[in-house]
Design an enzyme around this catalytic site. Sequence first.
Site, PDB file in Angstrom:
ATOM      1  N   LYS A  98     -12.058  -5.584  11.734  1.00  0.00           N
ATOM      2  CA  LYS A  98     -12.783  -4.597  10.926  1.00  0.00           C
ATOM      3  C   LYS A  98     -14.195  -4.397  11.459  1.00  0.00           C
ATOM      4  O   LYS A  98     -14.700  -3.267  11.477  1.00  0.00           O
ATOM      5  CB  LYS A  98     -12.811  -5.057   9.465  1.00  0.00           C
ATOM      6  N   ASP A 143      -9.063 -11.041  11.196  1.00  0.00           N
ATOM      7  CA  ASP A 143      -9.003  -9.798  10.417  1.00  0.00           C
ATOM      8  C   ASP A 143     -10.404  -9.222  10.218  1.00  0.00           C
ATOM      9  O   ASP A 143     -10.637  -8.024  10.417  1.00  0.00           O
ATOM     10  CB  ASP A 143      -8.334 -10.083   9.064  1.00  0.00           C
ATOM     11  N   GLU A 164      -9.866   5.351   6.645  1.00  0.00           N
ATOM     12  CA  GLU A 164     -10.736   4.748   5.633  1.00  0.00           C
ATOM     13  C   GLU A 164     -10.119   3.476   5.073  1.00  0.00           C
ATOM     14  O   GLU A 164     -10.812   2.513   4.770  1.00  0.00           O
ATOM     15  CB  GLU A 164     -11.010   5.753   4.505  1.00  0.00           C
ATOM     16  N   VAL A 181       0.834  -1.198   0.000  1.00  0.00           N
ATOM     17  CA  VAL A 181       0.000   0.000   0.000  1.00  0.00           C
ATOM     18  C   VAL A 181       0.877   1.261   0.000  1.00  0.00           C
ATOM     19  O   VAL A 181       0.594   2.227  -0.710  1.00  0.00           O
ATOM     20  CB  VAL A 181      -0.966  -0.009   1.212  1.00  0.00           C
ATOM     21  N   GLY A 225      -0.516 -14.722  -4.031  1.00  0.00           N
ATOM     22  CA  GLY A 225      -0.236 -13.561  -3.181  1.00  0.00           C
ATOM     23  C   GLY A 225      -1.468 -13.018  -2.494  1.00  0.00           C
ATOM     24  O   GLY A 225      -1.429 -11.942  -1.901  1.00  0.00           O
TER      25      GLY A 225
END
Lengths: 438, 438
Positions: free
Chosen positions: B212, B208, B136, B20, B194
């Site tokens: 969230k 995960d 965000e 990222v 990946g």
Amino acid sequence: MTQEATKKPLYVGLAGMGTVGGGLVELLEKDAELIRRRTGRDIVLRKVLVRSATPERAAMLPEGCELTTDPADLTDDPEIDVVVELIGGTGAARSLISRALDHGKHIVTANKALLAEDSKQLFAKAREKNCLLRYEGSVAGAIPIVETLGGPLAGNRILSLMGILNGTSNYILSEMTSNGLDFETALSQAQELGYAEADPTLDVDGFDAAHKLILLIRLAFGLDYPFSSMPVQGIRGLDSRDIAMAREFGYRIKLVAEARLHEDGDGRPRLEAGVFPMLVHHTYLLARVGGVYNAVRLEGAASGSLFLHGRGAGALPTAGVVLSDLLAVAREERPNNTGFADDEILSADIVSPEDWHSEFYVRVMVHDEPGVLRDIAGCMADEGISMAQVIQKEVRDDVVPLVFMTHDASAQSMNRALQKVREKGVLRAAPVYYRILQ
Amino acid sequence: MTQEATKKPLYVGLAGMGTVGGGLVELLEKDAELIRRRTGRDIVLRKVLVRSATPERAAMLPEGCELTTDPADLTDDPEIDVVVELIGGTGAARSLISRALDHGKHIVTANKALLAEDSKQLFAKAREKNCLLRYEGSVAGAIPIVETLGGPLAGNRILSLMGILNGTSNYILSEMTSNGLDFETALSQAQELGYAEADPTLDVDGFDAAHKLILLIRLAFGLDYPFSSMPVQGIRGLDSRDIAMAREFGYRIKLVAEARLHEDGDGRPRLEAGVFPMLVHHTYLLARVGGVYNAVRLEGAASGSLFLHGRGAGALPTAGVVLSDLLAVAREERPNNTGFADDEILSADIVSPEDWHSEFYVRVMVHDEPGVLRDIAGCMADEGISMAQVIQKEVRDDVVPLVFMTHDASAQSMNRALQKVREKGVLRAAPVYYRILQ
């Protein structure tokens, strides 16, 4: 979870007490606690502007709130912080907003027609006065598309957007598709259920969707697209036969508002935008938008494809986002009314619809005679258009519908090819064609 | 459309140069013009924190930007306005953000683990320092769900939210469903492509998605839900047989993160939340979320149902919303980090998963003997659970899968009923059951 307000209330003047206005009055009362939690303030309705101040209407208002029939009571009242404009149309609404801005009031509106046809000066004035001009309720009801384009998608170059933006048309098309109704019957049914106005022009002729598309183009691309230049085709008179035929190829017919940005050789961005009935393949999420729902699909350079789906209209869905706009004003968020820093929105370089390329669905009514298909295919081939699939069946008084899907072609070459077909004298009715959504 | 910056640049320190981070560096360069148009400012990368400062990495950076291995170079530099934290994890990231806030820097992060497990102090500190803490990118990639809940849906009492929030799990389930792969094969394939880490625990075991979900619960309801209290079940070891069986009933199995608000008799809101593999009917939009896509469905009191669908991860989709957060900082939007005005996020009253009601899918492996179905149905009936549909077929070594769907029942009564079935001695393997999404 009770919370006290820690800051002074936000005082609101509301213009218009129709469906959405009534919904807002209801939410302000029912969600007072939520509002305090979200903003630390109370939002207090002070005055409501109506055309006639009946006792029934007065009875719906909270204590301390007055009815008035004089716009100046809202715009000129120094106690009012924000004017909510829900009267619609471009005349009285424009004067009201303009005068309220002159008096330094923030504006919350759901008026797509005004913002699409005549908003440059309003945005400029809001900026000059350092006022917020918020309008989430003006496009796609509860779908947060205004905020999404100006906020979390602002870091994306938007490449295209397409949407089902008119719930009335979508309801009519859904009924025609699922229940085999013809257009007039589905329209009457929508009118009986209150989904369509007595005069359905704005909805079924595509103008409402076009208004909303112009707002989205400004937010997505920072470009001004004149309403008068927008190609618009509605669903009035759409033949249920075409819905059935499209279905056989795996498509639904939807009223799609679409805008795509093209980079020319010289790097200048050019915009292709319009509203049309289009064939949407059944595997697309857009094809699954039923009834009065709306949806928007965006393609961002970084984000990839994004799809938003929700209620496109109705008292509470729209009132809910109008209230959210009020919360943003209450939180004193800074003016960023267009999603761009510029005072002046740039004008779009417009691609003529004649030059657009797409695949097409075509239906012609012909005599069932040898050589007709060959003649038509020949006219298409002369214009470089190749046919991908053909259906021919159902004989009626020996006039046969011949339906085909083409490969990619420009609208211009399609028009020329159909003109040539006409000249062959084989057609028994005007040809019908629709673009296929890519 | 070239525009000059009219205000001083926003200076950025970036921590982490992985997928990222690399995407963000690319966007800052490619979209410099868009950034100026959106904000009237330049966004300038000054320093990048990495674990090892290789020449290859230095070569990727814009002129005037330095690599460093010392976090203090970012947090303590008076010229830096905002720190972008993309290193992940809860240790170093926490120190970095905390110290940057001490120095009055705004924060943009995509760190869901940190914000889910340990964020009360960080939010309080951001508020105290009047700094923005934006995130965000931490939930559902390009889907603008953080902004939507805090902004345009803020005027809605949110009743429920459910989402497919982990792209890795969704990819694995999609492959198991479409191509009939078993779990291990689909996981290996995801790792080769990946999409899954070498240690896939966070993704496939549901943690995960749970992280969230905790962020979304805070934004939607203004409630703090402790990570340690959240019921979490992942997809590890999910049997492809159950996917096939569910399909026969018209369902897909999805890893769903869900939160529902219940009003008790006394009006106190109580929260039902967790992450589970669930059966989702094929007609639901959520059932159509394929591959590495994410989606969220909200139910608001005013808005009705809202559905958002987009790319859940990847360099550019996440970098795009991280950039949008930077634009918001550049526009000097006021702190509203949690979507609520309170300093302190309230604690949730949690509904124990034992008390949740839903319909269930149940598979038991039994000997194909007379009376077995009667015995099982009896155990269910004893707990007030009625069976809606039953499938029994495919004989293998005379052990038969018996699959049924139930009407509404609590998890508690289902567990008790299955315990009774166990005690009958008719089972040849542990029973498998999943909730059915309503």
